[in-house]
Scaffold this active site. Structure first.
Site, PDB file in Angstrom:
ATOM      1  N   CYS A 114     -11.441   2.701   0.469  1.00  0.00           N
ATOM      2  CA  CYS A 114     -10.171   2.836   1.302  1.00  0.00           C
ATOM      3  C   CYS A 114     -10.607   4.019   2.294  1.00  0.00           C
ATOM      4  O   CYS A 114      -9.946   4.193   3.303  1.00  0.00           O
ATOM      5  CB  CYS A 114      -8.962   2.880   0.630  1.00  0.00           C
ATOM      6  SG  CYS A 114      -8.585   1.264  -0.497  1.00  0.00           S
ATOM      7  N   HIS A 276      -4.231   5.366   6.028  1.00  0.00           N
ATOM      8  CA  HIS A 276      -4.855   4.201   5.484  1.00  0.00           C
ATOM      9  C   HIS A 276      -3.605   3.199   5.004  1.00  0.00           C
ATOM     10  O   HIS A 276      -2.764   3.498   4.355  1.00  0.00           O
ATOM     11  CB  HIS A 276      -5.679   4.389   4.094  1.00  0.00           C
ATOM     12  CG  HIS A 276      -5.890   3.093   3.545  1.00  0.00           C
ATOM     13  ND1 HIS A 276      -6.396   2.216   3.949  1.00  0.00           N
ATOM     14  CD2 HIS A 276      -5.834   2.946   2.229  1.00  0.00           C
ATOM     15  CE1 HIS A 276      -6.598   1.198   3.086  1.00  0.00           C
ATOM     16  NE2 HIS A 276      -6.416   1.811   1.975  1.00  0.00           N
ATOM     17  N   ASN A 306      -3.876  -5.133   3.674  1.00  0.00           N
ATOM     18  CA  ASN A 306      -4.694  -3.761   3.531  1.00  0.00           C
ATOM     19  C   ASN A 306      -5.980  -4.037   3.877  1.00  0.00           C
ATOM     20  O   ASN A 306      -6.627  -5.187   3.271  1.00  0.00           O
ATOM     21  CB  ASN A 306      -4.432  -3.244   2.251  1.00  0.00           C
ATOM     22  CG  ASN A 306      -5.205  -2.284   1.564  1.00  0.00           C
ATOM     23  OD1 ASN A 306      -6.408  -2.051   2.368  1.00  0.00           O
ATOM     24  ND2 ASN A 306      -4.962  -1.435   0.616  1.00  0.00           N
TER      25      ASN A 306
HETATM   26  N1  ACO Z   1       3.422 -12.462  -6.581  1.00  0.00           N
HETATM   27  C1  ACO Z   1       4.445 -12.591  -7.849  1.00  0.00           C
HETATM   28  N2  ACO Z   1       4.514 -11.944  -8.731  1.00  0.00           N
HETATM   29  C2  ACO Z   1       3.486 -11.016  -9.065  1.00  0.00           C
HETATM   30  C3  ACO Z   1       2.390 -11.000  -8.361  1.00  0.00           C
HETATM   31  C4  ACO Z   1       2.312 -11.837  -7.034  1.00  0.00           C
HETATM   32  N3  ACO Z   1       1.503 -11.552  -5.954  1.00  0.00           N
HETATM   33  N4  ACO Z   1       1.686 -10.235  -8.557  1.00  0.00           N
HETATM   34  C5  ACO Z   1       1.868  -9.599  -9.824  1.00  0.00           C
HETATM   35  N5  ACO Z   1       3.018 -10.609 -10.001  1.00  0.00           N
HETATM   36  C6  ACO Z   1       3.656 -10.499 -11.386  1.00  0.00           C
HETATM   37  C7  ACO Z   1       3.439  -9.856 -12.431  1.00  0.00           C
HETATM   38  O1  ACO Z   1       2.539 -10.980 -13.136  1.00  0.00           O
HETATM   39  C8  ACO Z   1       4.245  -9.112 -13.436  1.00  0.00           C
HETATM   40  O2  ACO Z   1       4.991 -10.190 -14.182  1.00  0.00           O
HETATM   41  P1  ACO Z   1       5.668  -9.997 -15.436  1.00  0.00           P
HETATM   42  O3  ACO Z   1       6.343  -8.885 -15.268  1.00  0.00           O
HETATM   43  O4  ACO Z   1       5.927 -11.387 -15.821  1.00  0.00           O
HETATM   44  O5  ACO Z   1       4.060  -9.731 -16.254  1.00  0.00           O
HETATM   45  C9  ACO Z   1       5.113  -8.561 -12.383  1.00  0.00           C
HETATM   46  O6  ACO Z   1       4.924  -9.268 -10.989  1.00  0.00           O
HETATM   47  C10 ACO Z   1       5.029  -7.142 -12.105  1.00  0.00           C
HETATM   48  O7  ACO Z   1       3.548  -7.111 -12.046  1.00  0.00           O
HETATM   49  P2  ACO Z   1       2.936  -5.480 -11.655  1.00  0.00           P
HETATM   50  O8  ACO Z   1       1.722  -5.611 -11.739  1.00  0.00           O
HETATM   51  O9  ACO Z   1       3.662  -4.536 -12.856  1.00  0.00           O
HETATM   52  O10 ACO Z   1       3.714  -5.229 -10.516  1.00  0.00           O
HETATM   53  P3  ACO Z   1       4.194  -3.797  -9.770  1.00  0.00           P
HETATM   54  O11 ACO Z   1       5.521  -3.689  -9.767  1.00  0.00           O
HETATM   55  O12 ACO Z   1       3.292  -2.606 -10.262  1.00  0.00           O
HETATM   56  O13 ACO Z   1       3.538  -4.039  -8.425  1.00  0.00           O
HETATM   57  C11 ACO Z   1       1.774  -3.529  -7.053  1.00  0.00           C
HETATM   58  C12 ACO Z   1       2.160  -4.497  -8.048  1.00  0.00           C
HETATM   59  C13 ACO Z   1       2.190  -3.868  -5.757  1.00  0.00           C
HETATM   60  C14 ACO Z   1       0.139  -3.845  -6.648  1.00  0.00           C
HETATM   61  C15 ACO Z   1       2.033  -2.024  -7.214  1.00  0.00           C
HETATM   62  O14 ACO Z   1       1.740  -1.743  -8.244  1.00  0.00           O
HETATM   63  C16 ACO Z   1       1.340  -1.082  -6.181  1.00  0.00           C
HETATM   64  O15 ACO Z   1       1.948  -1.164  -5.127  1.00  0.00           O
HETATM   65  N6  ACO Z   1       0.529  -0.320  -6.492  1.00  0.00           N
HETATM   66  C17 ACO Z   1      -0.100   0.459  -5.597  1.00  0.00           C
HETATM   67  C18 ACO Z   1      -1.663  -0.043  -5.526  1.00  0.00           C
HETATM   68  C19 ACO Z   1      -1.986  -0.473  -3.961  1.00  0.00           C
HETATM   69  O16 ACO Z   1      -1.121  -0.513  -3.031  1.00  0.00           O
HETATM   70  N7  ACO Z   1      -3.162  -0.759  -3.902  1.00  0.00           N
HETATM   71  C20 ACO Z   1      -3.564  -0.869  -2.609  1.00  0.00           C
HETATM   72  C21 ACO Z   1      -4.950  -1.210  -2.545  1.00  0.00           C
HETATM   73  S1  ACO Z   1      -5.650   0.321  -3.173  1.00  0.00           S
HETATM   74  C22 ACO Z   1      -5.608   1.257  -1.920  1.00  0.00           C
HETATM   75  O17 ACO Z   1      -5.618   0.763  -0.645  1.00  0.00           O
HETATM   76  C23 ACO Z   1      -5.316   2.519  -2.060  1.00  0.00           C
END
Ligand code: ACO
Length: 349
Positions: A114, A276, A306
């Site tokens: 990234c 980013h 992204n």
């Molecule tokens: N659609 C529906 N449900 C989903 C999806 C999806 N695409 N993905 C995960 N879930 C479900 C999971 O299975 C989980 O279900 P459960 O509670 O029954 O087990 C629930 O949603 C919550 O999952 P988490 O992974 O805990 O979700 P979270 O609220 O943490 O959100 C996310 C995930 C969006 C990735 C978040 O952690 C985030 O924003 N992290 C930052 C990472 C990021 O932005 N990375 C970008 C790339 S890296 C970079 O560029 C820096």
């Protein structure tokens, strides 16, 4: 010592729009879930067999080169940032050199995910400042759609990413008070496995908590690539999303303030921040923390997802094309991602 300026900028995104609802063809997901957590509404996917990271990069590069008022034959160095190269090796830099019939110039590939484009800009900036090169092509490009797990198993990662490319031409500036004022690069390898694609690789399970095979039993080739890896989805990227989020919202503001402070500016002086496009929630957090107005932050993740190394040059190009960046503006580019690595650049446009 002359500063380097962005003399030309270009972007390319594939035609094919993939909405959140379109993803439901392959996985159990939900438009609301994706929008609430990431802000993403749609992304672009490259034509599976016709477009590659390099072909998209070439399209963006053609525009950047034309806008710089030069030709591909004038380019004297290439810096290419990507995590989704056409080949494991060689890198995409040489493929651009070949595709654009350039002279036998140096081509450097950067592997900083990234923050790759920021690292690439910083490297190119040093070459311009020392007078070694006069026209450097800097590219960030990704074809994520080829390497993600689009089954429900991989949905926490695959819904976030999209394809595209951005490119700039760096040249020495003849004007005072114009160009790249400073760049700031950081890393913390303690979290290297938090956001990573382990396989194929030469780690031989040394760093990986979940081994791909028992070392004594596995054939050497199987340590690199095996049926087990395919069966267990170990050839796809892994991301611990919440940990990435927590670190990003600390390091993004830190590295932006570092760039401003180094040059005697504050957030009030900033005309525009191009972060980013990791996640809209991360950008909003950064905006809040730095008390920036809406017009001081550019976001387009809603439309492209992204695009990793391509996201900063695409957003910068779009902001400039939309008239949001004018000559003399103070522009900050910032990124955080896998590694972890994070970086910023402060520019007078
Ligand atoms: N659609 C529906 N449900 C989903 C999806 C999806 N695409 N993905 C995960 N879930 C479900 C999971 O299975 C989980 O279900 P459960 O509670 O029954 O087990 C629930 O949603 C919550 O999952 P988490 O992974 O805990 O979700 P979270 O609220 O943490 O959100 C996310 C995930 C969006 C990735 C978040 O952690 C985030 O924003 N992290 C930052 C990472 C990021 O932005 N990375 C970008 C790339 S890296 C970079 O560029 C820096």
């Amino acid at each position: 010592m002359p500063l380097s300026k962005i003399a030309g900028i270009g972007m390319y995104v594939p035609e094919k729009v993939v909405t959140n609802n379109d993803l439901k063809k392959w996985m159990d997901t939900d438009d609301n879930w994706i929008q609430e957590r990431t802000g993403i509404q749609e992304r672009r996917f490259a034509k599976r067999t016709e477009e590659t990271t390099t072909t998209m990069a070439v399209e963006a590069a053609k525009i950047a080169i034309e806008r710089a008022g030069i030709t591909a034959q004038d380019i004297d160095f290439i810096v290419f940032a990507t995590l989704s190269p056409d080949y494991y090796f060689p890198g995409c830099g040489v493929l651009v050199q070949r595709a654009m019939n350039m002279k036998e110039v140096g081509a450097l590939d950067i592997r900083n995910q990234c923050s790759g484009f920021l690292y690439a800009i910083s490297v190119a900036d040093q070459f311009i400042k020392t007078g070694m090169y006069k026209n450097i092509l800097v590219i960030g490009a990704e074809k994520h759609s080829m390497g993600l797990d689009f089954s429900t198993r991989g949905r926490n990662v695959s819904v976030i990413f999209g394809d595209g490319a951005g490119a700039v031409v760096l040249q020495p500036t003849e004007k005072n008070n114009q160009g790249i004022l400073s760049t700031h690069l950081h890393s913390d390898g303690a979290s290297a496995e938090i956001l990573a694609q382990y396989n194929p690789g030469s780690h031989a399970n040394h760093w990986v908590e979940t081994p791909v095979a028992d070392f004594d039993e596995a054939e050497i080739g199987e340590m690199f690539m095996s049926h087990q890896m395919i069966d267990n989805a170990q050839l796809f990227p892994f991301m611990d999303g919440p940990t990435v989020f927590k670190k990003a919202i600390v390091k993004f503001p830190e590295v932006i303030v570092e760039a401003l402070t180094k040059n005697g500016y504050t957030t009030e002086d900033l005309n525009i921040l191009i972060p980013h496009q990791a996640n809209l929630r991360i950008s909003q957090f950064v905006q809040q923390k730095l008390k920036l107005r809406d017009d001081q932050v550019y976001n387009n993740i809603m439309r492209y997802g992204n695009t990793t190394a391509a996201s900063v040059p695409i957003a910068l190009c779009e902001a400039w094309q939309n008239g949001k960046i004018k000559e003399g503006d103070l522009v900050c580019l910032a990124a955080f991602g896998s590694g972890f690595t994070w970086a910023s650049a402060l520019l007078k446009w």
